[in-house]
Design a protein around this motif. Sequence first.
Motif, PDB file in Angstrom:
ATOM      1  N   VAL A  33      47.571 121.492 -29.149  1.00 40.84           N
ATOM      2  CA  VAL A  33      46.809 121.477 -27.904  1.00 40.84           C
ATOM      3  C   VAL A  33      45.411 121.948 -28.244  1.00 40.84           C
ATOM      4  N   LYS A  34      44.421 121.205 -27.770  1.00 35.52           N
ATOM      5  CA  LYS A  34      43.032 121.530 -28.095  1.00 35.52           C
ATOM      6  C   LYS A  34      42.172 121.377 -26.850  1.00 35.52           C
ATOM      7  N   GLU A  35      41.268 122.346 -26.634  1.00 31.62           N
ATOM      8  CA  GLU A  35      40.317 122.210 -25.541  1.00 31.62           C
ATOM      9  C   GLU A  35      39.255 121.198 -25.933  1.00 31.62           C
ATOM     10  N   LEU A  36      38.924 120.326 -25.001  1.00 29.44           N
ATOM     11  CA  LEU A  36      37.901 119.302 -25.225  1.00 29.44           C
ATOM     12  C   LEU A  36      36.596 119.825 -24.653  1.00 29.44           C
ATOM     13  N   GLU A  37      35.639 120.112 -25.525  1.00 24.35           N
ATOM     14  CA  GLU A  37      34.422 120.767 -25.074  1.00 24.35           C
ATOM     15  C   GLU A  37      33.176 119.900 -25.167  1.00 24.35           C
ATOM     16  N   SER A  38      33.092 119.051 -26.148  1.00 22.37           N
ATOM     17  CA  SER A  38      31.890 118.219 -26.291  1.00 22.37           C
ATOM     18  C   SER A  38      32.066 116.924 -25.498  1.00 22.37           C
ATOM     19  N   PRO A  39      30.956 116.308 -25.090  1.00 25.02           N
ATOM     20  CA  PRO A  39      31.054 115.008 -24.400  1.00 25.02           C
ATOM     21  C   PRO A  39      31.836 113.980 -25.217  1.00 25.02           C
ATOM     22  N   ALA A  85      31.948 119.844 -13.404  1.00 24.44           N
ATOM     23  CA  ALA A  85      33.048 120.748 -13.052  1.00 24.44           C
ATOM     24  C   ALA A  85      33.146 121.905 -14.051  1.00 24.44           C
ATOM     25  N   LYS A  86      32.912 121.625 -15.322  1.00 24.36           N
ATOM     26  CA  LYS A  86      32.933 122.691 -16.332  1.00 24.36           C
ATOM     27  C   LYS A  86      31.800 123.687 -16.084  1.00 24.36           C
ATOM     28  N   LEU A 142      39.383 121.353 -19.814  1.00 23.36           N
ATOM     29  CA  LEU A 142      40.049 120.105 -20.153  1.00 23.36           C
ATOM     30  C   LEU A 142      40.695 120.251 -21.524  1.00 23.36           C
ATOM     31  N   PHE A 143      42.003 120.025 -21.587  1.00 20.61           N
ATOM     32  CA  PHE A 143      42.760 120.137 -22.833  1.00 20.61           C
ATOM     33  C   PHE A 143      43.495 118.831 -23.094  1.00 20.61           C
ATOM     34  N   ALA A 144      43.694 118.550 -24.369  1.00 21.50           N
ATOM     35  CA  ALA A 144      44.481 117.376 -24.763  1.00 21.50           C
ATOM     36  C   ALA A 144      45.597 117.829 -25.685  1.00 21.50           C
TER      37      ALA A 144
END
Length: 148
Positions: A6-12, A41-42, A49-51
């Motif tokens: 599981v990884k947080e999505l931080e960059s566009p 929203a961030k 947002l995580f994937a």
Amino acid sequence: MDTMIVKELESPKEMLEAFPVMNQLRTHLDEKTYLDLVIEAKEKDMYRLFALFDQGEIVAVIGFKPMITLYYGRFVWVCDLVTDQTKRSNGYGERLLSYVHEWAEDHEYRSVALSSGLQRTDAHRFYEEKMGYDKVSYVFKKNIISSK
């Protein structure tokens, strides 16, 4: 060996990589609108947002935000949860939602809440039977400004 992370999505760029899966749930969004909304929203609403990646491929996505209300107190609101339609019934949604439960506990939030469209009976069964959620309310919505 566990191939899931599981990884947080931080960059566009990372956020856009999740769009094909998220778009299966949020079909009304195009890439630009999706990216603009996630970034706003961030910045303004603490949206995260995580994937879930399995063997390097995004198989499920979850978006949530920590909140405080008089009704729930400190809680996490799950805004978006979707597993790629070709990868369902593999435990991916359970894995991501359990991750959010752990995140909430680690950050001292008391509960996790979400809403689910009336037509999504399979999702309702998942939330209630597999994840132990209770139905506690109805969600009502009124559009104030029509979209152009």
